[in-house]
Scaffold this motif. Sequence first.
Motif, PDB file in Angstrom:
ATOM      1  N   HIS A  29      33.295  44.242  35.727  1.00  0.00           N
ATOM      2  CA  HIS A  29      33.777  44.068  34.358  1.00  0.00           C
ATOM      3  C   HIS A  29      33.106  45.083  33.419  1.00  0.00           C
ATOM      4  CE1 HIS A  29      33.630  41.927  30.375  1.00  0.00           C
ATOM      5  NE2 HIS A  29      34.922  41.963  30.602  1.00  0.00           N
ATOM      6  N   ALA A  30      31.804  45.226  33.531  1.00  0.00           N
ATOM      7  CA  ALA A  30      31.081  46.195  32.699  1.00  0.00           C
ATOM      8  C   ALA A  30      31.559  47.618  32.995  1.00  0.00           C
ATOM      9  CB  ALA A  30      29.579  46.073  32.935  1.00  0.00           C
ATOM     10  N   ARG A  31      31.850  47.904  34.246  1.00  0.00           N
ATOM     11  CA  ARG A  31      32.334  49.228  34.642  1.00  0.00           C
ATOM     12  C   ARG A  31      33.699  49.521  34.001  1.00  0.00           C
ATOM     13  NH1 ARG A  31      33.402  50.493  40.895  1.00  0.00           N
ATOM     14  NH2 ARG A  31      34.430  52.482  40.640  1.00  0.00           N
ATOM     15  N   VAL A  32      34.585  48.539  33.976  1.00  0.00           N
ATOM     16  CA  VAL A  32      35.885  48.708  33.326  1.00  0.00           C
ATOM     17  C   VAL A  32      35.678  49.067  31.852  1.00  0.00           C
ATOM     18  CG1 VAL A  32      37.961  47.478  32.551  1.00  0.00           C
ATOM     19  CG2 VAL A  32      37.160  47.225  34.923  1.00  0.00           C
ATOM     20  N   HIS A  33      34.777  48.358  31.191  1.00  0.00           N
ATOM     21  CA  HIS A  33      34.519  48.634  29.772  1.00  0.00           C
ATOM     22  C   HIS A  33      33.892  50.012  29.581  1.00  0.00           C
ATOM     23  CE1 HIS A  33      35.493  44.932  27.474  1.00  0.00           C
ATOM     24  NE2 HIS A  33      35.602  44.481  28.705  1.00  0.00           N
ATOM     25  N   ASP A  34      33.011  50.408  30.475  1.00  0.00           N
ATOM     26  CA  ASP A  34      32.424  51.755  30.382  1.00  0.00           C
ATOM     27  C   ASP A  34      33.510  52.825  30.496  1.00  0.00           C
ATOM     28  OD1 ASP A  34      29.866  50.739  30.055  1.00  0.00           O
ATOM     29  OD2 ASP A  34      29.275  51.073  32.152  1.00  0.00           O
ATOM     30  N   LEU A  35      34.427  52.649  31.451  1.00  0.00           N
ATOM     31  CA  LEU A  35      35.502  53.626  31.637  1.00  0.00           C
ATOM     32  C   LEU A  35      36.461  53.650  30.453  1.00  0.00           C
ATOM     33  CD1 LEU A  35      36.400  53.197  35.404  1.00  0.00           C
ATOM     34  CD2 LEU A  35      35.441  55.226  34.297  1.00  0.00           C
ATOM     35  N   ALA A  36      36.664  52.503  29.823  1.00  0.00           N
ATOM     36  CA  ALA A  36      37.566  52.430  28.668  1.00  0.00           C
ATOM     37  C   ALA A  36      36.952  53.081  27.436  1.00  0.00           C
ATOM     38  CB  ALA A  36      37.920  50.975  28.365  1.00  0.00           C
ATOM     39  N   GLY A  37      35.633  53.205  27.396  1.00  0.00           N
ATOM     40  CA  GLY A  37      34.966  53.784  26.239  1.00  0.00           C
ATOM     41  C   GLY A  37      34.834  52.785  25.113  1.00  0.00           C
ATOM     42  N   ALA A  38      34.245  53.233  24.044  1.00  0.00           N
ATOM     43  CA  ALA A  38      34.020  52.363  22.885  1.00  0.00           C
ATOM     44  C   ALA A  38      35.348  51.956  22.268  1.00  0.00           C
ATOM     45  CB  ALA A  38      33.158  53.081  21.854  1.00  0.00           C
ATOM     46  N   GLY A  39      35.377  50.742  21.758  1.00  0.00           N
ATOM     47  CA  GLY A  39      36.588  50.251  21.119  1.00  0.00           C
ATOM     48  C   GLY A  39      36.335  48.919  20.449  1.00  0.00           C
ATOM     49  N   ASP A  40      37.334  48.444  19.753  1.00  0.00           N
ATOM     50  CA  ASP A  40      37.253  47.179  19.028  1.00  0.00           C
ATOM     51  C   ASP A  40      37.675  46.039  19.964  1.00  0.00           C
ATOM     52  OD1 ASP A  40      37.040  45.280  17.043  1.00  0.00           O
ATOM     53  OD2 ASP A  40      38.939  45.809  16.072  1.00  0.00           O
ATOM     54  N   ASP A  41      36.815  45.739  20.922  1.00  0.00           N
ATOM     55  CA  ASP A  41      37.125  44.727  21.937  1.00  0.00           C
ATOM     56  C   ASP A  41      37.171  43.335  21.340  1.00  0.00           C
ATOM     57  OD1 ASP A  41      37.047  46.711  23.854  1.00  0.00           O
ATOM     58  OD2 ASP A  41      34.992  46.275  24.470  1.00  0.00           O
ATOM     59  N   GLY A  42      38.071  42.522  21.896  1.00  0.00           N
ATOM     60  CA  GLY A  42      38.067  41.117  21.546  1.00  0.00           C
ATOM     61  C   GLY A  42      36.735  40.511  21.944  1.00  0.00           C
ATOM     62  N   ASP A  43      36.178  39.665  21.082  1.00  0.00           N
ATOM     63  CA  ASP A  43      34.858  39.082  21.343  1.00  0.00           C
ATOM     64  C   ASP A  43      34.763  38.436  22.717  1.00  0.00           C
ATOM     65  OD1 ASP A  43      34.041  39.857  18.827  1.00  0.00           O
ATOM     66  OD2 ASP A  43      34.368  37.891  17.925  1.00  0.00           O
ATOM     67  N   HIS A  44      35.828  37.774  23.137  1.00  0.00           N
ATOM     68  CA  HIS A  44      35.792  37.013  24.384  1.00  0.00           C
ATOM     69  C   HIS A  44      35.897  37.868  25.640  1.00  0.00           C
ATOM     70  CE1 HIS A  44      40.014  37.600  23.526  1.00  0.00           C
ATOM     71  NE2 HIS A  44      40.291  37.284  24.772  1.00  0.00           N
ATOM     72  N   THR A  45      36.094  39.188  25.485  1.00  0.00           N
ATOM     73  CA  THR A  45      36.161  40.044  26.675  1.00  0.00           C
ATOM     74  C   THR A  45      35.025  41.058  26.751  1.00  0.00           C
ATOM     75  OG1 THR A  45      37.629  41.706  25.657  1.00  0.00           O
ATOM     76  CG2 THR A  45      38.684  39.839  26.795  1.00  0.00           C
ATOM     77  N   GLN A  46      34.110  41.025  25.818  1.00  0.00           N
ATOM     78  CA  GLN A  46      32.998  41.967  25.849  1.00  0.00           C
ATOM     79  C   GLN A  46      32.002  41.597  26.946  1.00  0.00           C
ATOM     80  OE1 GLN A  46      31.161  42.335  22.011  1.00  0.00           O
ATOM     81  NE2 GLN A  46      33.088  42.788  20.993  1.00  0.00           N
ATOM     82  N   PRO A  47      31.435  42.606  27.616  1.00  0.00           N
ATOM     83  CA  PRO A  47      30.380  42.301  28.590  1.00  0.00           C
ATOM     84  C   PRO A  47      29.278  41.474  27.935  1.00  0.00           C
ATOM     85  CG  PRO A  47      31.079  44.582  28.808  1.00  0.00           C
ATOM     86  CD  PRO A  47      31.751  44.033  27.565  1.00  0.00           C
ATOM     87  N   GLY A  48      28.856  40.450  28.622  1.00  0.00           N
ATOM     88  CA  GLY A  48      27.841  39.544  28.102  1.00  0.00           C
ATOM     89  C   GLY A  48      28.417  38.336  27.398  1.00  0.00           C
ATOM     90  N   ALA A  49      29.693  38.396  27.005  1.00  0.00           N
ATOM     91  CA  ALA A  49      30.341  37.276  26.319  1.00  0.00           C
ATOM     92  C   ALA A  49      31.623  36.831  27.040  1.00  0.00           C
ATOM     93  CB  ALA A  49      30.682  37.657  24.883  1.00  0.00           C
ATOM     94  N   TRP A  50      31.966  37.506  28.122  1.00  0.00           N
ATOM     95  CA  TRP A  50      33.212  37.284  28.854  1.00  0.00           C
ATOM     96  C   TRP A  50      33.148  35.981  29.648  1.00  0.00           C
ATOM     97  CZ3 TRP A  50      34.200  39.241  34.276  1.00  0.00           C
ATOM     98  CH2 TRP A  50      35.552  39.230  34.615  1.00  0.00           C
ATOM     99  N   THR A  51      34.200  35.201  29.560  1.00  0.00           N
ATOM    100  CA  THR A  51      34.355  34.010  30.385  1.00  0.00           C
ATOM    101  C   THR A  51      35.581  34.235  31.254  1.00  0.00           C
ATOM    102  OG1 THR A  51      33.443  32.605  28.639  1.00  0.00           O
ATOM    103  CG2 THR A  51      34.665  31.500  30.383  1.00  0.00           C
ATOM    104  N   PRO A  52      35.381  34.742  32.472  1.00  0.00           N
ATOM    105  CA  PRO A  52      36.547  35.029  33.314  1.00  0.00           C
ATOM    106  C   PRO A  52      37.279  33.741  33.673  1.00  0.00           C
ATOM    107  CG  PRO A  52      34.519  35.286  34.577  1.00  0.00           C
ATOM    108  CD  PRO A  52      34.114  35.033  33.158  1.00  0.00           C
ATOM    109  N   HIS A  53      38.610  33.797  33.588  1.00  0.00           N
ATOM    110  CA  HIS A  53      39.423  32.607  33.857  1.00  0.00           C
ATOM    111  C   HIS A  53      40.865  33.014  34.138  1.00  0.00           C
ATOM    112  CE1 HIS A  53      40.067  33.415  29.576  1.00  0.00           C
ATOM    113  NE2 HIS A  53      41.268  32.849  29.761  1.00  0.00           N
ATOM    114  N   VAL A  54      41.616  32.078  34.703  1.00  0.00           N
ATOM    115  CA  VAL A  54      43.054  32.234  34.924  1.00  0.00           C
ATOM    116  C   VAL A  54      43.736  31.101  34.165  1.00  0.00           C
ATOM    117  CG1 VAL A  54      44.926  32.246  36.621  1.00  0.00           C
ATOM    118  CG2 VAL A  54      42.685  33.232  37.221  1.00  0.00           C
ATOM    119  N   THR A  55      44.561  31.439  33.192  1.00  0.00           N
ATOM    120  CA  THR A  55      45.211  30.428  32.370  1.00  0.00           C
ATOM    121  C   THR A  55      46.273  29.675  33.168  1.00  0.00           C
ATOM    122  OG1 THR A  55      44.807  31.726  30.374  1.00  0.00           O
ATOM    123  CG2 THR A  55      46.538  30.053  30.237  1.00  0.00           C
ATOM    124  N   LEU A  56      46.233  28.343  33.057  1.00  0.00           N
ATOM    125  CA  LEU A  56      47.220  27.484  33.700  1.00  0.00           C
ATOM    126  C   LEU A  56      48.220  26.928  32.688  1.00  0.00           C
ATOM    127  CD1 LEU A  56      44.859  25.455  36.058  1.00  0.00           C
ATOM    128  CD2 LEU A  56      46.139  27.552  36.580  1.00  0.00           C
TER     129      LEU A  56
END
Length: 180
Positions: A100-127
Amino acid sequence: MSDIVSLELVFDDESDAAIRGEWDALVAADLPSQARHTGESNRPHITLLVRPTLADVDGALLADALPRGMTLGAPVLFGTGRTRVIARSVVPSAALLDFHARVHDLAGAGDDGDHTQPGAWTPHVTLARRVPLERLGDALRVLAADAPLERTVRAVGIRRWETATKTVSEVVSRGTLEGC
């Protein structure tokens, strides 16, 4: 964020079908379910990154990390007010968090949604989305009866979803990815 771009892990056919089976069990019980979302882009996924804009990401630099086995855990609830989102938690292994952190590194800096930032991400599959509070118990009983508490799944690709244009494109695929 109104218009967004997201990067999402998608599953092999067997894992996708198992998750869709949980969606279908909710529908059979006359409950909210992602199965009711009939848009062409709707499929089980794990959101890795969300932001208003995103330059192209070189999927070849992530291909070595796929396919990726992982464990879906117990249901988790998100939201406030009169309804909730029900999702399957994803057991956050060190390897998954590093990916996950690697994906964000490759994407570069940006205005990420709070819930997807490394350290705050809660991985899940919506049902299911918009489950009324008074139906949560019913939905959780259906899921408990229909599926094991833990399920091993396999992510085989990353797709890009753009809400402004309603387009989905493949970033990288290392397995069967029907209807990316």
